[in-house]
Design a protein around this motif. Sequence first.
Motif, PDB file in Angstrom:
ATOM      1  N   HIS A 261       0.817  -1.219   0.000  1.00 39.12           N
ATOM      2  CA  HIS A 261       0.000   0.000   0.000  1.00 39.12           C
ATOM      3  C   HIS A 261       0.850   1.268   0.000  1.00 39.12           C
ATOM      4  O   HIS A 261       0.355   2.336   0.373  1.00 39.12           O
TER       5      HIS A 261
ATOM      6  N   CYS B 250      -8.075   1.822  -4.078  1.00 44.89           N
ATOM      7  CA  CYS B 250      -7.573   0.578  -3.491  1.00 44.89           C
ATOM      8  C   CYS B 250      -8.546   0.087  -2.417  1.00 44.89           C
ATOM      9  O   CYS B 250      -9.295   0.875  -1.850  1.00 44.89           O
TER      10      CYS B 250
ATOM     11  N   CYS C  74      -2.327   2.680  -4.791  1.00 43.25           N
ATOM     12  CA  CYS C  74      -1.365   1.808  -4.089  1.00 43.25           C
ATOM     13  C   CYS C  74      -0.660   0.887  -5.089  1.00 43.25           C
ATOM     14  O   CYS C  74      -1.212   0.505  -6.116  1.00 43.25           O
TER      15      CYS C  74
ATOM     16  N   CYS D  78      -7.870  -0.628   0.462  1.00 42.64           N
ATOM     17  CA  CYS D  78      -7.502  -0.082   1.777  1.00 42.64           C
ATOM     18  C   CYS D  78      -8.130   1.287   2.010  1.00 42.64           C
ATOM     19  O   CYS D  78      -8.014   1.846   3.094  1.00 42.64           O
TER      20      CYS D  78
HETATM   21 ZN   LIG Z   1      -4.018   0.310  -0.727  1.00 45.80          ZN
END
Ligand SMILES: [Zn+2]
Length: 414
Positions: free
Chosen positions: A248, A258, A265, A260
């Motif tokens: 990430h 992403c 990332c 996350c």
């Molecule tokens: Zn990410």
Amino acid sequence: MSVTFTTRGALQKSVLRQANERLILNAVRNNPTISRSDLSRITGLSPSSISFIVNRLVRRGVLTEEKLEKYSQVGRRPTALHLATDSMLAIALEIKAGGTRLALADLSGRFLRQKLIPWNSNPQVLAQRAHAAIRSMLDQAGSSRVLGVGVGLPGSIERFGGRVIAAENLNWFNVDFGTPLRGRLQLPFYFENNARLSALAEKWFAEPGSKPLQDFIFVATAGGLGTGVFTGGHLLEGATAVGGECGHIILHPDGLQCTCGNRGCWEQYASDKALCRLYAGYAGLPDATRCDAPEILDLARQGDEAATRALGEVADALALGFANLLMVFNPEAIIVGDFAADAWDLIEARIWAVLKGRAPRYTLAPVRIVPTTHAPDSALLGGASVVFSHFFTRFDNGGDPVRPGEVLLMQGAR
Ligand SMILES: [Zn+2]
């Protein structure tokens, strides 16, 4: 007072005995044909202590002795000591949406049994399935030889408790996986990120006699992109033990969304998922989730244009990430796993071409970039490694958890 003193004395004696045993086991593990006199020299223990402890370990079936045939000097023919590889076993669990695997491994990293566990996106259900499979494996293996269970998953997890902090690609956040997995089993359980386990496996199951890796990065590329970083011989943890997670790091500030929550990332551009997304785009397919990396690699080998173009772009993105890793960690090796290992003959030249244009020569000079020899079992072997590394190093350390991969040196111990 005297009772306390006696108890404490007995306790210290048993701790010391365990420490010396493991010191010897470690020395034998690191020196496959070591003799008793070598052991005395390496450990600093007296010949009589070595003899006493080795005899006990031989009686227990943990060590075996072999008379060496070729010996030109006059005197007693020396014997080489070996670890009996099936005297200690570890259970490894690798959690993956594509196929959760359970394995029983011996000290040499050989899998004696394996089992696939059907996937369920509910962590409680999957934990209960895995628990039942572990119990069944313990019954078959004879639980006294099994030292513990090493569990890996793609995400961040509390190392001893098994609470999943965040596994974005499984959509698991803040869930207690450890409690239902353990149930009432009395074995030690160790939890870790899959990529970090894969890095640990590179260190623990290295070729005997090879120079131990100290500064290296394992790059896992299945179901996303994860990394395990060793610096100075230790697994990088950071303040809250989630350090070294480079999937990430931000490659493009305004890039792709992403899982996350961030944008751009590295894993969005250099993972198996990126390969599938790019290939689907170039091949005009409506759904990238129906593609898989091995198929795309096959197509690339056959000269398919869309597959070759997608793989080339992923190689470029991998190389950009590597350039960042070189600047931060100055590693001696980057070891790639999963589809990137399978594709290495197709992408190696392109990766080096990008690196030579992007990374300073002084960071490139010391580094080898190689595919793992453990694929596709890296994380499972890591699960076994984390169990063995705790067994071989967990003694007399003031109760602090030993870091995986840490090899304790106790020169001069008696
Ligand atoms: Zn990410």
